[in-house]
Design an enzyme around this catalytic site. Structure first.
Site, PDB file in Angstrom:
ATOM      1  N   ARG A 232     -56.243  11.633 -80.059  1.00 38.51           N
ATOM      2  CA  ARG A 232     -55.374  10.373 -80.284  1.00 38.51           C
ATOM      3  C   ARG A 232     -54.957  10.553 -81.708  1.00 38.51           C
ATOM      4  O   ARG A 232     -55.634  10.877 -82.568  1.00 38.51           O
ATOM      5  CB  ARG A 232     -56.312   9.079 -80.186  1.00 38.51           C
ATOM      6  CG  ARG A 232     -56.500   8.319 -78.639  1.00 38.51           C
ATOM      7  CD  ARG A 232     -55.111   8.113 -78.198  1.00 38.51           C
ATOM      8  NE  ARG A 232     -55.308   7.634 -76.950  1.00 38.51           N
ATOM      9  CZ  ARG A 232     -55.234   8.407 -75.740  1.00 38.51           C
ATOM     10  NH1 ARG A 232     -54.928   9.611 -76.054  1.00 38.51           N
ATOM     11  NH2 ARG A 232     -55.271   7.739 -74.577  1.00 38.51           N
ATOM     12  N   GLU A 261     -46.375   6.501 -82.607  1.00 38.61           N
ATOM     13  CA  GLU A 261     -45.754   7.109 -81.193  1.00 38.61           C
ATOM     14  C   GLU A 261     -44.930   6.072 -80.713  1.00 38.61           C
ATOM     15  O   GLU A 261     -45.424   4.800 -80.546  1.00 38.61           O
ATOM     16  CB  GLU A 261     -46.817   7.556 -80.428  1.00 38.61           C
ATOM     17  CG  GLU A 261     -47.692   8.589 -80.802  1.00 38.61           C
ATOM     18  CD  GLU A 261     -48.605   9.168 -79.781  1.00 38.61           C
ATOM     19  OE1 GLU A 261     -48.365   8.768 -78.546  1.00 38.61           O
ATOM     20  OE2 GLU A 261     -49.593   9.762 -79.864  1.00 38.61           O
ATOM     21  N   HIS A 282     -47.080  14.237 -77.050  1.00 40.04           N
ATOM     22  CA  HIS A 282     -48.089  13.657 -76.131  1.00 40.04           C
ATOM     23  C   HIS A 282     -48.132  14.077 -74.898  1.00 40.04           C
ATOM     24  O   HIS A 282     -48.150  13.121 -73.918  1.00 40.04           O
ATOM     25  CB  HIS A 282     -48.133  12.026 -76.323  1.00 40.04           C
ATOM     26  CG  HIS A 282     -49.573  11.494 -76.208  1.00 40.04           C
ATOM     27  ND1 HIS A 282     -50.206  10.371 -76.780  1.00 40.04           N
ATOM     28  CD2 HIS A 282     -50.528  11.701 -75.256  1.00 40.04           C
ATOM     29  CE1 HIS A 282     -51.303   9.981 -76.332  1.00 40.04           C
ATOM     30  NE2 HIS A 282     -51.554  10.850 -75.352  1.00 40.04           N
TER      31      HIS A 282
END
Length: 315
Positions: A232, A261, A282
């Protein structure tokens, strides 16, 4: 029963819901909050990835909600306490993308250690950087350090060992007598950071792990070590990492997750001119095969949860 899907998934999996379910599949909802809140107002279940915020506002809008299907395993975008208070089932696709993430970590490891895969444009223009790119290393004999030792980290360990790497790991939540420790060396976090040639992160974002890899921690890493984060954003202090790369203290890094993000052009400036850096949006857990597994498992999880709820209501 109504199901709303707010982010992309394998559409073929949705067909397995069957005729008892009305499914709204609209991946654009994640980028239109108002439209999304309206869409979930009559939903019995929602299916999300990591960008959709299942927060109090969404839960207030979705008064019929009984299940949240997560296309993945991270749950930091879901208000778990609020869901529990309303008896809403939260259903991660546990295990379905393990192989995808593990292969990403191994691929990034080999890329970063070898340092030989970024010369296309130079060679197309007629350069022959053989002496520069011929100084890369082999992963065999190096130490892979895993922060967190859950299923994905264990899959990484198995593959790293097959390549001849030594594996060390840290996980304070895995009991010392767990059989998983029979395969790797268990270490305290500071010792692991200092000894790793490749440091790979496999922990959730919590108050404890936020900023775990800060300036102090990064300064403890071996000179020339590489860092991989598929966990993360927010676990790594991005400014400290960029500074260490530019100073030549670290040998490279691969980041699949970021504090912001999607990564904006402004946030991305931090990484400009960082050597031996791999940035991906991601997608470590998103392969064709992994997306299929995740999607079918999530549909099955949600279908079963709603059927169980329906059975209880009609009993």
């Amino acid at each position: 029963m109504r199901v709303v899907v707010t982010e992309f998934m394998d559409e073929a999996a949705l067909e397995t819901f069957g005729g008892d379910f009305a499914v709204t599949y609209d991946p654009s909802l994640v980028d239109d909050r108002g439209k999304m809140l309206a869409a979930v107002s009559q939903a019995d279940a929602v299916i999300v990835r990591n960008r959709t915020q299942v927060d109090q506002e969404m839960l207030n809008a979705a008064q019929r909600l009984q299940a949240v299907g997560r296309l993945g395993v991270g749950l930091d975008n879901i208000d778990l306490a609020a869901c529990k208070a309303r008896n809403i089932a939260v259903l991660p696709a546990t295990g379905a993308n393990t192989l995808s993430v593990a292969e990403y970590v191994i691929g990034a490891t080999m890329n970063l250690v070898r340092r030989s895969y970024s010369s296309n444009q130079e060679m197309i223009k007629g350069a022959w950087p053989r002496s520069e790119l011929g100084r890369g290393g082999e992963v065999a004999g190096r130490i892979m350090g895993l922060v967190g030792f859950g299923d994905i980290a264990r899959a990484v360990a198995t593959r790293a060992q097959a390549l001849g790497m030594q594996v060390i790991a840290h996980d304070p939540f895995l009991p010392a007598d767990h059989p998983a420790w029979n395969e790797v060396r268990r270490m305290e976090i500071d010792d692991l950071i200092r000894q790793s040639d490749v440091l790979s992160l496999h922990v959730p974002l919590t108050d404890t792990t936020r900023g775990m890899l800060d300036t102090v921690a990064i300064s403890k890493m071996k000179h020339g070590a590489v860092l991989i984060n598929t966990a993360r954003g927010g676990i790594v202090d991005e400014a400290a990492l960029a500074a260490a790369l530019k100073a030549g203290n670290l040998g490279g890094a691969a980041l699949d997750v970021f504090e912001t993000e999607p990564l904006t052009a402004e946030a991305g400036l931090l990484f400009d001119q960082c050597p031996n850096l791999v940035l991906t949006p991601h997608i470590a857990g998103v392969t064709d095969e992994g997306n299929t597994r995740v999607s079918f498992l999530t549909v099955e999880n949600v279908r079963r949860a709603l059927k169980d709820y329906q059975n209880v209501q009609t009993a």
